[in-house]
Design an enzyme around this catalytic site. Sequence first.
Site, mmCIF file in Angstrom:
data_model
loop_
_atom_site.group_PDB
_atom_site.id
_atom_site.type_symbol
_atom_site.label_atom_id
_atom_site.label_comp_id
_atom_site.label_asym_id
_atom_site.label_seq_id
_atom_site.Cartn_x
_atom_site.Cartn_y
_atom_site.Cartn_z
ATOM 1 N N HIS A 74 -0.275 -14.346 13.864
ATOM 2 C CA HIS A 74 -0.304 -12.980 14.386
ATOM 3 C C HIS A 74 -1.720 -12.671 14.840
ATOM 4 C CE1 HIS A 74 3.713 -11.219 13.360
ATOM 5 N NE2 HIS A 74 3.763 -12.379 12.737
ATOM 6 N N TYR A 202 1.462 -0.742 10.553
ATOM 7 C CA TYR A 202 0.970 0.046 9.420
ATOM 8 C C TYR A 202 0.979 1.488 9.882
ATOM 9 C CZ TYR A 202 -0.915 -4.189 7.121
ATOM 10 O OH TYR A 202 -1.060 -5.406 6.503
ATOM 11 N N PRO A 291 -1.918 -3.726 -2.152
ATOM 12 C CA PRO A 291 -1.463 -4.679 -1.139
ATOM 13 C C PRO A 291 -1.751 -4.287 0.317
ATOM 14 C CG PRO A 291 0.389 -3.440 -1.998
ATOM 15 C CD PRO A 291 -0.801 -3.030 -2.811
ATOM 16 N N LYS A 295 -5.013 -8.687 0.877
ATOM 17 C CA LYS A 295 -6.130 -9.512 0.448
ATOM 18 C C LYS A 295 -5.859 -10.339 -0.816
ATOM 19 C CE LYS A 295 -9.125 -9.217 3.447
ATOM 20 N NZ LYS A 295 -8.071 -9.899 4.222
ATOM 21 N N TYR A 383 -9.621 -7.990 7.886
ATOM 22 C CA TYR A 383 -8.205 -8.360 7.765
ATOM 23 C C TYR A 383 -8.016 -9.871 7.954
ATOM 24 C CZ TYR A 383 -3.136 -7.561 8.075
ATOM 25 O OH TYR A 383 -1.780 -7.556 7.845
HETATM 26 C C1 PHB Z 1 4.230 -8.529 3.358
HETATM 27 O O1 PHB Z 1 4.777 -8.995 4.364
HETATM 28 O O2 PHB Z 1 4.743 -8.629 2.242
HETATM 29 C C2 PHB Z 1 2.938 -7.800 3.489
HETATM 30 C C3 PHB Z 1 2.271 -7.808 4.696
HETATM 31 C C4 PHB Z 1 1.089 -7.115 4.828
HETATM 32 C C5 PHB Z 1 0.567 -6.409 3.756
HETATM 33 C C6 PHB Z 1 1.221 -6.406 2.545
HETATM 34 C C7 PHB Z 1 2.420 -7.093 2.400
HETATM 35 O O3 PHB Z 1 -0.583 -5.703 3.908
#
Ligand code: PHB
Length: 391
Positions: A74, A202, A291, A295, A383
């Site tokens: 990605h 997000y 989460p 990280k 990130y």
């Molecule tokens: C996930 O796909 O579980 C996931 C992706 C990004 C995040 C947290 C969890 O920031």
Amino acid sequence: MTERTRVAIVGAGPAGLLLSHLLAEAGIASIVIDSRTREQIEKTIRAGILEQGTVEVLTESGASDRVLTVGRRHDGIHLGFDGELHHIDFAELIGRGVWLYPQHEVLIDLIAARLADGQDLRFGVTAQRVEDADSDRPRVIATDAEGAELVIEAEVVVGADGSRSVVRQAVVGSHGGYFREYPFAWFGILCEAPPSSDELIYSNSPDGFALISQRSPTVQRMYFQCDPDADPQAPSEEEIWEELQKRTPGTALNEGPIFQRDVLRFRSFVAYGMRRGRAVIVGDAAHTVPPTGAKGMNLAVADVVLLDRALRALLLERDERPFDAFAEQAMKRVWKAQQFSWWMTSMLHQQPGASDFDRMRQLGELRTVVDSTAGMSYLAEAYTGWPLPAR
Ligand code: PHB
């Protein structure tokens, strides 16, 4: 029964398994124990984003090549707020990316690679305590699945045993660490549906945060902000979809049967230390992050890359300096990741009790990021992951 090895590793998660793998490359023997069964380890659903550096370590060390074939690169994320999506293009901003490859797949690869290499890896063995951490023959006292005692005597004991670490007690005693709890959690689902977006979304919305993630062309992972005490079984599928759709304005989510639900609580934790004598803690045993910044596992991998270097110097060259410097060096990255995870969390969630001023200021903060190349680049660097120490 007493066993002897060079490095005793408690925990067969990403940190413990990867450490045994990197040490074996240098000819350093280890024993890895875990209280769980292989099946439990391989089936637990965790997060899915790997930093570019994590992927390089996994592929260059021969731990996983499936990350490149099954995993998907990605090149950015979408930040949603005030009814609009803003693309943060990591590739264009800093020429780096991330891979979406679920943690349990990493574990399947690592376990297979370690077993093929003849690693002494024992499931169903529970560490009880660490003794003599201050000597150069520390020991792990453990119990096997039948209840028999197993003592592992080593030159170094490593606790890679997660947030409820047993080894941590030998490193920081009852002092614990720096701790922060958040007044919200994530309601997570896995569903059968095609992806709803090219990149992860997000989304900050007046109704609360939502994250639209993915797993494969036919399975998607999504989350929405909820109360920490929410019951994952309470809402109907319709109610879950309504919540998710409401929080991602402008994106029509592809719906499908939900086959797994869970509530993830948030906490930030950093142990007051990562080493005492010959006992070390890494990964979630030493620190946990919420989460939102993706990280957790990446930070564990960064600890392990640094510790591998320190252990090679200590055990192959009798050079103690990198081992002595390990904790201080690791902590610098840990606190940067704590800051990033706290920042993403605070900027994207609705805080209970927030005033109108607080909400408007939050939108101002998000706009400051997306209107600025410097702002977006900070997010992209954090990130995709800061550089790892050279291997
Ligand atoms: C996930 O796909 O579980 C996931 C992706 C990004 C995040 C947290 C969890 O920031």
